[in-house]
Design a protein around this motif. Structure first.
Motif, PDB file in Angstrom:
ATOM      1  N   VAL A   1       9.372  10.769  -4.629  1.00  0.00           N
ATOM      2  CA  VAL A   1       9.762   9.710  -3.523  1.00  0.00           C
ATOM      3  C   VAL A   1       8.409   9.149  -3.417  1.00  0.00           C
ATOM      4  CG1 VAL A   1      10.321   9.092  -1.214  1.00  0.00           C
ATOM      5  CG2 VAL A   1      11.601  10.813  -2.542  1.00  0.00           C
ATOM      6  N   VAL A   2       8.222   7.699  -3.210  1.00  0.00           N
ATOM      7  CA  VAL A   2       7.041   7.140  -2.986  1.00  0.00           C
ATOM      8  C   VAL A   2       7.492   6.081  -1.717  1.00  0.00           C
ATOM      9  CG1 VAL A   2       5.359   5.329  -3.862  1.00  0.00           C
ATOM     10  CG2 VAL A   2       6.184   7.062  -5.277  1.00  0.00           C
ATOM     11  N   LEU A   3       6.591   6.272  -0.616  1.00  0.00           N
ATOM     12  CA  LEU A   3       6.635   5.408   0.498  1.00  0.00           C
ATOM     13  C   LEU A   3       5.608   4.088   0.345  1.00  0.00           C
ATOM     14  CD1 LEU A   3       6.908   8.199   3.289  1.00  0.00           C
ATOM     15  CD2 LEU A   3       8.742   6.955   1.871  1.00  0.00           C
ATOM     16  N   GLU A   4       6.238   2.913   0.531  1.00  0.00           N
ATOM     17  CA  GLU A   4       5.481   1.689   0.426  1.00  0.00           C
ATOM     18  C   GLU A   4       5.314   1.129   1.941  1.00  0.00           C
ATOM     19  OE1 GLU A   4       4.566  -2.310  -2.059  1.00  0.00           O
ATOM     20  OE2 GLU A   4       6.941  -1.225  -1.742  1.00  0.00           O
TER      21      GLU A   4
ATOM     22  N   MET B   1       0.833  -1.305  -0.081  1.00  0.00           N
ATOM     23  CA  MET B   1       0.130  -0.085   0.179  1.00  0.00           C
ATOM     24  C   MET B   1       0.791   1.240   0.126  1.00  0.00           C
ATOM     25  SD  MET B   1      -3.033   1.153   2.576  1.00  0.00           S
ATOM     26  CE  MET B   1      -2.044   1.573   3.991  1.00  0.00           C
ATOM     27  N   ILE B   2       0.451   2.500  -0.597  1.00  0.00           N
ATOM     28  CA  ILE B   2       1.302   3.618  -0.816  1.00  0.00           C
ATOM     29  C   ILE B   2       1.075   4.299   0.553  1.00  0.00           C
ATOM     30  CG2 ILE B   2       1.466   5.899  -2.203  1.00  0.00           C
ATOM     31  CD1 ILE B   2       2.249   3.545  -3.974  1.00  0.00           C
ATOM     32  N   ARG B   3       1.955   4.632   1.005  1.00  0.00           N
ATOM     33  CA  ARG B   3       1.935   5.487   2.448  1.00  0.00           C
ATOM     34  C   ARG B   3       2.061   6.794   2.302  1.00  0.00           C
ATOM     35  NH1 ARG B   3       2.199   2.671   7.048  1.00  0.00           N
ATOM     36  NH2 ARG B   3       1.828   4.526   8.074  1.00  0.00           N
TER      37      ARG B   3
ATOM     38  N   ARG C   1       9.488  -0.051   2.013  1.00  0.00           N
ATOM     39  CA  ARG C   1      10.111   0.267   0.957  1.00  0.00           C
ATOM     40  C   ARG C   1      10.000   1.799   0.549  1.00  0.00           C
ATOM     41  NH1 ARG C   1       9.411  -3.930  -3.887  1.00  0.00           N
ATOM     42  NH2 ARG C   1      11.046  -2.494  -4.667  1.00  0.00           N
ATOM     43  N   VAL C   2      11.110   2.309   0.074  1.00  0.00           N
ATOM     44  CA  VAL C   2      11.207   3.658  -0.365  1.00  0.00           C
ATOM     45  C   VAL C   2      11.810   3.904  -1.737  1.00  0.00           C
ATOM     46  CG1 VAL C   2      12.170   6.088   0.028  1.00  0.00           C
ATOM     47  CG2 VAL C   2      11.545   4.557   2.034  1.00  0.00           C
ATOM     48  N   PHE C   3      10.911   4.439  -2.550  1.00  0.00           N
ATOM     49  CA  PHE C   3      11.346   4.559  -4.217  1.00  0.00           C
ATOM     50  C   PHE C   3      11.727   5.978  -4.311  1.00  0.00           C
ATOM     51  CE2 PHE C   3       8.184   1.116  -3.644  1.00  0.00           C
ATOM     52  CZ  PHE C   3       8.806   0.065  -4.575  1.00  0.00           C
ATOM     53  N   LEU C   4      12.851   6.179  -5.152  1.00  0.00           N
ATOM     54  CA  LEU C   4      13.296   7.432  -5.350  1.00  0.00           C
ATOM     55  C   LEU C   4      13.584   7.540  -6.904  1.00  0.00           C
ATOM     56  CD1 LEU C   4      14.688  10.056  -4.681  1.00  0.00           C
ATOM     57  CD2 LEU C   4      16.828   8.945  -4.254  1.00  0.00           C
ATOM     58  N   SER C   5      13.232   8.693  -7.409  1.00  0.00           N
ATOM     59  CA  SER C   5      13.612   9.108  -8.828  1.00  0.00           C
ATOM     60  C   SER C   5      14.001  10.530  -9.087  1.00  0.00           C
ATOM     61  CB  SER C   5      12.271   8.788  -9.897  1.00  0.00           C
ATOM     62  OG  SER C   5      12.569   9.061 -11.176  1.00  0.00           O
ATOM     63  N   LEU C   6      15.102  10.597  -9.776  1.00  0.00           N
ATOM     64  CA  LEU C   6      16.009  11.989  -9.843  1.00  0.00           C
ATOM     65  C   LEU C   6      15.792  12.383 -11.478  1.00  0.00           C
ATOM     66  CD1 LEU C   6      18.814  11.592  -7.506  1.00  0.00           C
ATOM     67  CD2 LEU C   6      16.689  12.437  -6.829  1.00  0.00           C
ATOM     68  N   SER C   7      15.928  13.663 -11.531  1.00  0.00           N
ATOM     69  CA  SER C   7      16.083  14.150 -12.921  1.00  0.00           C
ATOM     70  C   SER C   7      16.573  15.572 -12.875  1.00  0.00           C
ATOM     71  CB  SER C   7      14.631  13.984 -13.621  1.00  0.00           C
ATOM     72  OG  SER C   7      14.855  14.139 -15.061  1.00  0.00           O
TER      73      SER C   7
ATOM     74  N   GLY D   1       6.600  11.790   3.603  1.00  0.00           N
ATOM     75  CA  GLY D   1       6.177  11.426   5.098  1.00  0.00           C
ATOM     76  C   GLY D   1       5.574  12.148   5.824  1.00  0.00           C
ATOM     77  N   GLY D   2       5.308  13.629   5.483  1.00  0.00           N
ATOM     78  CA  GLY D   2       4.862  14.560   6.223  1.00  0.00           C
ATOM     79  C   GLY D   2       5.148  14.801   7.229  1.00  0.00           C
ATOM     80  N   TRP D   3       6.656  14.827   7.530  1.00  0.00           N
ATOM     81  CA  TRP D   3       7.499  15.358   8.421  1.00  0.00           C
ATOM     82  C   TRP D   3       8.063  16.581   8.244  1.00  0.00           C
ATOM     83  CZ3 TRP D   3       9.679  10.593   5.930  1.00  0.00           C
ATOM     84  CH2 TRP D   3       9.039   9.383   6.360  1.00  0.00           C
ATOM     85  N   GLY D   4       8.164  16.998   6.970  1.00  0.00           N
ATOM     86  CA  GLY D   4       8.865  18.520   7.005  1.00  0.00           C
ATOM     87  C   GLY D   4      10.590  18.183   7.130  1.00  0.00           C
ATOM     88  N   LEU D   5      11.201  18.924   6.340  1.00  0.00           N
ATOM     89  CA  LEU D   5      12.528  18.541   6.254  1.00  0.00           C
ATOM     90  C   LEU D   5      13.368  18.967   7.849  1.00  0.00           C
ATOM     91  CD1 LEU D   5      15.020  17.748   4.482  1.00  0.00           C
ATOM     92  CD2 LEU D   5      15.216  20.186   3.870  1.00  0.00           C
ATOM     93  N   GLY D   6      12.861  20.054   8.276  1.00  0.00           N
ATOM     94  CA  GLY D   6      13.347  20.329   9.842  1.00  0.00           C
ATOM     95  C   GLY D   6      13.302  19.308  10.636  1.00  0.00           C
ATOM     96  N   LYS D   7      11.936  18.713  10.609  1.00  0.00           N
ATOM     97  CA  LYS D   7      11.948  17.539  11.752  1.00  0.00           C
ATOM     98  C   LYS D   7      12.433  16.557  11.361  1.00  0.00           C
ATOM     99  CE  LYS D   7       7.785  16.914  14.386  1.00  0.00           C
ATOM    100  NZ  LYS D   7       6.421  16.701  14.247  1.00  0.00           N
TER     101      LYS D   7
END
Length: 121
Positions: free
Chosen positions: A117-120, A1-3, A101-107, A61-67
């Motif tokens: 980023v997709v969090l599973e 499931m996508i988180r 799992r954490v998926f990452l794509s860059l361009s 993740g809804g964390w924010g970079l500072g957190k």
């Protein structure tokens, strides 16, 4: 499931100016990210992509970079594409939140770097 899903853009010219400031690179990037970028003709585009990746992860993740903290992860390039290497503390946090799992794509193109980023879980 996508988180969670996160995306971020980073202006490469703005990053080029930022990396020229003393101490900026060492505050934001890991030794591995610095070594990778320095080995490339346009280091700023690779710094911008790594920064966008961290922002996209924080948004997913809804964390924010500072957190989340800039030292929570580093972007590593592999034969299969970019991946995150997480700190032990952040890896525990992901596990506690049920993320498996954490998926990452860059361009990067036309002066912009992008990351998704997709969090599973």
């Amino acid at each position: 499931m996508i988180r969670g899903i996160g995306i971020d853009l980073c202006d490469i010219e703005r990053m080029k100016k930022a990396v020229a400031r003393e101490g900026f690179v060492k505050r934001l990037f890991s030794e591995g990210e610095i070594a990778y970028a320095k080995d490339k003709a346009d280091a700023a585009s690779h710094y911008a992509a790594a920064f966008a990746a961290k922002e996209a992860l924080a948004k997913a993740g809804g964390w924010g970079l500072g957190k989340m903290g800039l030292d929570a992860c580093e972007v590593v390039r592999t034969e299969r594409g970019p991946v995150f290497n997480f700190s032990a503390d952040f890896q525990r946090r992901l596990e506690e939140e049920g993320i498996i799992r954490v998926f990452l794509s860059l361009s990067h193109e036309s002066g912009m770097a992008a990351a998704m980023v997709v969090l599973e879980g």
